[in-house]
Design a protein around this motif. Structure first.
Motif, short mmCIF file in Angstrom:
data_model
loop_
_atom_site.label_atom_id
_atom_site.label_comp_id
_atom_site.label_asym_id
_atom_site.label_seq_id
_atom_site.Cartn_x
_atom_site.Cartn_y
_atom_site.Cartn_z
N ILE A 107 0.84 -1.21 0.00
CA ILE A 107 0.00 0.00 0.00
C ILE A 107 0.87 1.25 0.00
O ILE A 107 1.90 1.30 0.69
CB ILE A 107 -0.99 -0.01 1.19
CG1 ILE A 107 -1.96 1.18 1.10
CG2 ILE A 107 -0.30 -0.04 2.54
CD1 ILE A 107 -3.15 1.08 2.04
N LYS A 108 0.45 2.24 -0.80
CA LYS A 108 1.11 3.55 -0.79
C LYS A 108 0.05 4.62 -0.51
O LYS A 108 -0.78 4.92 -1.37
CB LYS A 108 1.79 3.85 -2.12
CG LYS A 108 2.64 5.13 -2.00
CD LYS A 108 2.87 5.86 -3.30
CE LYS A 108 1.75 6.75 -3.69
NZ LYS A 108 1.56 7.96 -2.86
N PRO A 109 0.07 5.22 0.68
CA PRO A 109 -0.89 6.28 0.97
C PRO A 109 -0.48 7.59 0.31
O PRO A 109 0.64 7.73 -0.20
CB PRO A 109 -0.82 6.40 2.49
CG PRO A 109 0.52 5.87 2.88
CD PRO A 109 0.94 4.89 1.82
N THR B 167 -7.58 12.10 -13.40
CA THR B 167 -6.33 12.30 -14.15
C THR B 167 -5.31 11.22 -13.79
O THR B 167 -4.71 10.60 -14.67
CB THR B 167 -5.74 13.70 -13.82
OG1 THR B 167 -6.76 14.66 -14.05
CG2 THR B 167 -4.52 14.02 -14.63
N THR B 168 -5.11 10.99 -12.50
CA THR B 168 -4.15 9.96 -12.09
C THR B 168 -4.63 8.58 -12.52
O THR B 168 -3.83 7.74 -12.95
CB THR B 168 -3.91 10.00 -10.57
OG1 THR B 168 -3.55 11.33 -10.20
CG2 THR B 168 -2.84 9.05 -10.13
N GLY B 169 -5.95 8.35 -12.44
CA GLY B 169 -6.51 7.06 -12.86
C GLY B 169 -6.16 6.77 -14.32
O GLY B 169 -5.84 5.62 -14.67
N PRO C 281 -22.52 -2.81 -3.01
CA PRO C 281 -21.45 -2.42 -3.93
C PRO C 281 -21.45 -0.91 -4.19
O PRO C 281 -22.50 -0.28 -4.27
CB PRO C 281 -21.74 -3.20 -5.20
CG PRO C 281 -23.13 -3.70 -5.09
CD PRO C 281 -23.47 -3.76 -3.63
N PHE C 282 -20.22 -0.38 -4.35
CA PHE C 282 -20.05 1.06 -4.59
C PHE C 282 -18.96 1.22 -5.66
O PHE C 282 -17.90 0.62 -5.56
CB PHE C 282 -19.61 1.74 -3.29
CG PHE C 282 -19.23 3.19 -3.45
CD1 PHE C 282 -20.19 4.15 -3.72
CD2 PHE C 282 -17.90 3.59 -3.36
CE1 PHE C 282 -19.84 5.48 -3.88
CE2 PHE C 282 -17.54 4.92 -3.52
CZ PHE C 282 -18.53 5.86 -3.78
N GLY C 283 -19.25 2.04 -6.68
CA GLY C 283 -18.26 2.29 -7.72
C GLY C 283 -18.84 3.28 -8.72
O GLY C 283 -19.99 3.69 -8.61
P1 NAD Z 1 -4.55 12.09 -6.66
O1 NAD Z 1 -4.95 11.35 -7.88
O2 NAD Z 1 -3.78 13.34 -6.80
O3 NAD Z 1 -3.67 11.16 -5.73
C1 NAD Z 1 -4.13 9.89 -5.27
C2 NAD Z 1 -2.95 8.98 -5.01
O4 NAD Z 1 -2.31 8.66 -6.25
C3 NAD Z 1 -1.87 9.56 -4.12
O5 NAD Z 1 -1.41 8.54 -3.25
C4 NAD Z 1 -0.78 9.97 -5.12
O6 NAD Z 1 0.50 10.02 -4.55
C5 NAD Z 1 -0.90 8.84 -6.12
N1 NAD Z 1 -0.40 9.13 -7.47
C6 NAD Z 1 -0.35 10.32 -8.12
N2 NAD Z 1 0.14 10.15 -9.38
C7 NAD Z 1 0.37 8.82 -9.53
C8 NAD Z 1 0.83 8.01 -10.62
N3 NAD Z 1 1.15 8.53 -11.81
N4 NAD Z 1 0.91 6.68 -10.43
C9 NAD Z 1 0.55 6.12 -9.27
N5 NAD Z 1 0.12 6.84 -8.19
C10 NAD Z 1 0.03 8.17 -8.33
O7 NAD Z 1 -5.91 12.31 -5.85
P2 NAD Z 1 -6.13 13.09 -4.46
O8 NAD Z 1 -6.00 14.55 -4.70
O9 NAD Z 1 -5.29 12.44 -3.40
O10 NAD Z 1 -7.65 12.71 -4.15
C11 NAD Z 1 -8.73 13.49 -4.55
C12 NAD Z 1 -9.49 12.82 -5.68
O11 NAD Z 1 -9.84 11.48 -5.32
C13 NAD Z 1 -10.81 13.49 -5.98
O12 NAD Z 1 -10.98 13.61 -7.37
C14 NAD Z 1 -11.86 12.53 -5.43
O13 NAD Z 1 -13.12 12.61 -6.04
C15 NAD Z 1 -11.19 11.22 -5.65
N6 NAD Z 1 -11.75 10.21 -4.75
C16 NAD Z 1 -12.52 9.22 -5.28
C17 NAD Z 1 -13.09 8.27 -4.46
C18 NAD Z 1 -13.96 7.17 -5.02
O14 NAD Z 1 -14.27 6.22 -4.30
N7 NAD Z 1 -14.37 7.23 -6.27
C19 NAD Z 1 -12.86 8.31 -3.07
C20 NAD Z 1 -12.04 9.33 -2.57
C21 NAD Z 1 -11.48 10.27 -3.42
#
Ligand code: NAD
Length: 473
Positions: A172-174, A227-229, A442-444
């Motif tokens: 895990i990486k927070p 974006t990160t997704g 379920p949630f998604g």
């Molecule tokens: P973020 O995408 O900036 O970061 C999330 C995580 O991803 C962090 O741990 C970050 O270090 C990591 N990360 C960043 N770039 C990466 C890469 N290229 N490869 C792998 N890991 C990387 O998001 P955030 O600002 O921490 O969170 C806010 C966002 O999360 C909001 O858009 C929110 O809606 C969303 N969110 C969604 C859910 C859900 O269940 N759908 C729940 C909570 C938050």
């Protein structure tokens, strides 16, 4: 200042490099986290790979039992974990509508307990004189879990419970904004789990990228921004890694014309502002019919203006600060664009004079789709209320967004509300409620809010692969 370490192969040791973690209520560091590098990623993935053979063949009942013990540790350490959550996220101990650190830590324990009892039974497709055909579910291997800063401990529990129960091992990486509670939690969990089954590395986006690119990772479960997704999905293509992506939301709520504004205003304010709007499935755009538009918006603004914003460790606080400076800037930019678009601020619209990242709960009327505050996710304490003339128009506006996480319909007529609800493009829809998740449902998301679901047997199945077994008679 206290230091929090990586946990790799069951060992939590001092590191050669650390970074500061900021308390958003003071804008000052309150703890230091070990800063992992590529060598730590390799060690963590190797430890998880080595532990997989034995963990995946451990009976599921035993894995379940160990997860219950992990949940019990969370309960035993609740005061400590709650204080860490307040310090790193800024959220209050209790907070608006009981949404705070207590809910996060108690919820993490409850989620682990409930989901540790879910099973993956063998499914029998055919059993006759010719053959018996069974569908088995098998663990995948090493799961990489990447979490955001809004609910760090709860989301960690959401990721790792089904992953471990299904027989996978985890790294895990927070989020670098909130690594502390997760580090402490993983350290505690390792007092009952075998070495290598659950590992923690800590660092920024680059470290996340290194982890998800690792060839020995079989699956990535990611909660964070869209974006990160997208980055992660591209990188996963190299080895066809499996994915669960829980991404951004810009949830719409539609109020129907039979609603009494006074009766729903408090619930709507809570749906919008709990956790300071920093919940993926918070209510982020509210569509209200012309007949009750001004009255409902004013009722909500009167309540929002009275919310107590402050340091989450103080008693009676409803909302803490925005979690980080970058997110506060996004909120302020969207407020500024709303002003330029002619939005009318019924309350808030400004920072609170303090070193911390505090912003007043803000309600804006007079905007519509096509304005940035409506189209983009602020992920903070600012909400647009949008007027509609007819219901078809409201449904079209609610669906007119790339995100599709949650949605809600508010009415005294359940059948009418349900007919509207099922036309909304979202992974969850609530009637007379918004954002309430539970461990067995379920949630998604759909559309750009991601894919895959969490919780219950649907969520558990995501951490397994099907093996079809045909036995000829
Ligand atoms: P973020 O995408 O900036 O970061 C999330 C995580 O991803 C962090 O741990 C970050 O270090 C990591 N990360 C960043 N770039 C990466 C890469 N290229 N490869 C792998 N890991 C990387 O998001 P955030 O600002 O921490 O969170 C806010 C966002 O999360 C909001 O858009 C929110 O809606 C969303 N969110 C969604 C859910 C859900 O269940 N759908 C729940 C909570 C938050």
């Amino acid at each position: 200042m206290k230091h929090y370490n990586l946990t790799i192969n069951g060992e939590t040791k001092d590191h050669h490099d650390y970074f500061d973690v900021i308390n958003p209520a003071t804008a000052e560091p309150f703890a230091r986290s070990a800063k992992a590098d590529a060598a730590d990623v390799n060690r963590a993935v190797a430890a998880a790979s080595n532990a997989f053979a034995s963990w995946s063949t451990t009976p599921m009942a035993e894995r379940s039992n160990l997860l219950h013990q992990v949940a019990a540790l969370v309960e035993q350490h609740m005061p400590e974990l709650m204080e860490l959550i307040v310090q790193e996220t800024g959220k209050p101990l209790n907070g608006l509508n009981g949404v705070g650190a207590g809910m996060e830590v108690g919820g993490a324990a409850a989620w682990i307990h409930v989901n540790a009892d879910v099973t993956l039974p063998v499914e029998v497709i055919q059993d006759n004189d010719d053959a018996r055909v069974e569908v088995h579910r098998k663990a995948l291997g090493v799961v990489a879990s990447i979490t955001p800063w809004n609910w760090p401990l709860l989301i960690a529990a959401w990721h790792l419970t089904p992953a471990l129960l299904a027989g996978n091992t985890v790294v895990i990486k927070p989020s670098p904004f909130t690594p502390i509670t997760t580090a402490r939690f993983v350290e505690l969990a390792n007092t009952v789990l075998p070495p290598g089954v659950l590992n923690l590395i800590s660092g920024g986006p680059e470290l996340g990228a290194t982890l998800v690119e690792h060839p020995d990772v079989a699956k990535i479960v990611f909660t964070g921004s869209t974006t990160t997704g997208k980055h992660i999905m591209r990188s996963a293509a190299t080895d066809l890694k499996r994915l669960t992506l829980e991404l951004g939301g810009n949830d719409a709520g539609i109020v129907l014309d039979d609603v009494d504004p006074k009766a729903v205003a408090a619930r709507l304010v809570s749906a919008c502002f709990h956790n300071n709007g920093q919940t993926c499935a918070a209510l982020k755009r509210l569509y209200v019919p012309s007949g009750i538009y001004h009255q409902l918006a004013q009722e909500m603004a009167d309540l929002a203006a009275k919310l107590i914003v402050g340091n989450g460790l103080a008693q009676g606080v409803d909302l803490g600060p925005v979690q980080n400076e970058r997110q506060l800037q996004i909120v302020m930019d969207l407020a500024e664009s709303a002003r330029q678009d002619g939005g009318h601020f019924l309350c808030g619209g400004e920072r609170i004079d303090s070193k911390g990242y505090f912003y007043r709960p803000t309600i804006v009327t007079g905007l519509s789709n096509g304005h940035r505050l409506v189209d983009e996710e602020p992920f903070g304490p600012i909400v647009p209320i949008i007027e509609y003339q007819d219901l078809e128009q409201a449904i079209a506006m609610a669906n007119d967004n790339p995100c599709g996480l949650g949605a809600s319909v508010w009415s005294t007529d359940t059948a009418r509300a349900l007919a509207v609800a099922t036309r909304l493009h979202s992974g969850s829809v609530w009637i007379n409620e918004h954002g309430a998740v539970q461990p067995d449902a379920p949630f998604g998301g759909v559309k750009q809010s991601g894919f895959g679901v969490e919780f219950g047997h649907h969520g558990l199945a995501e951490f397994s692969a099907i093996q079809t077994v045909k036995i000829m008679k």
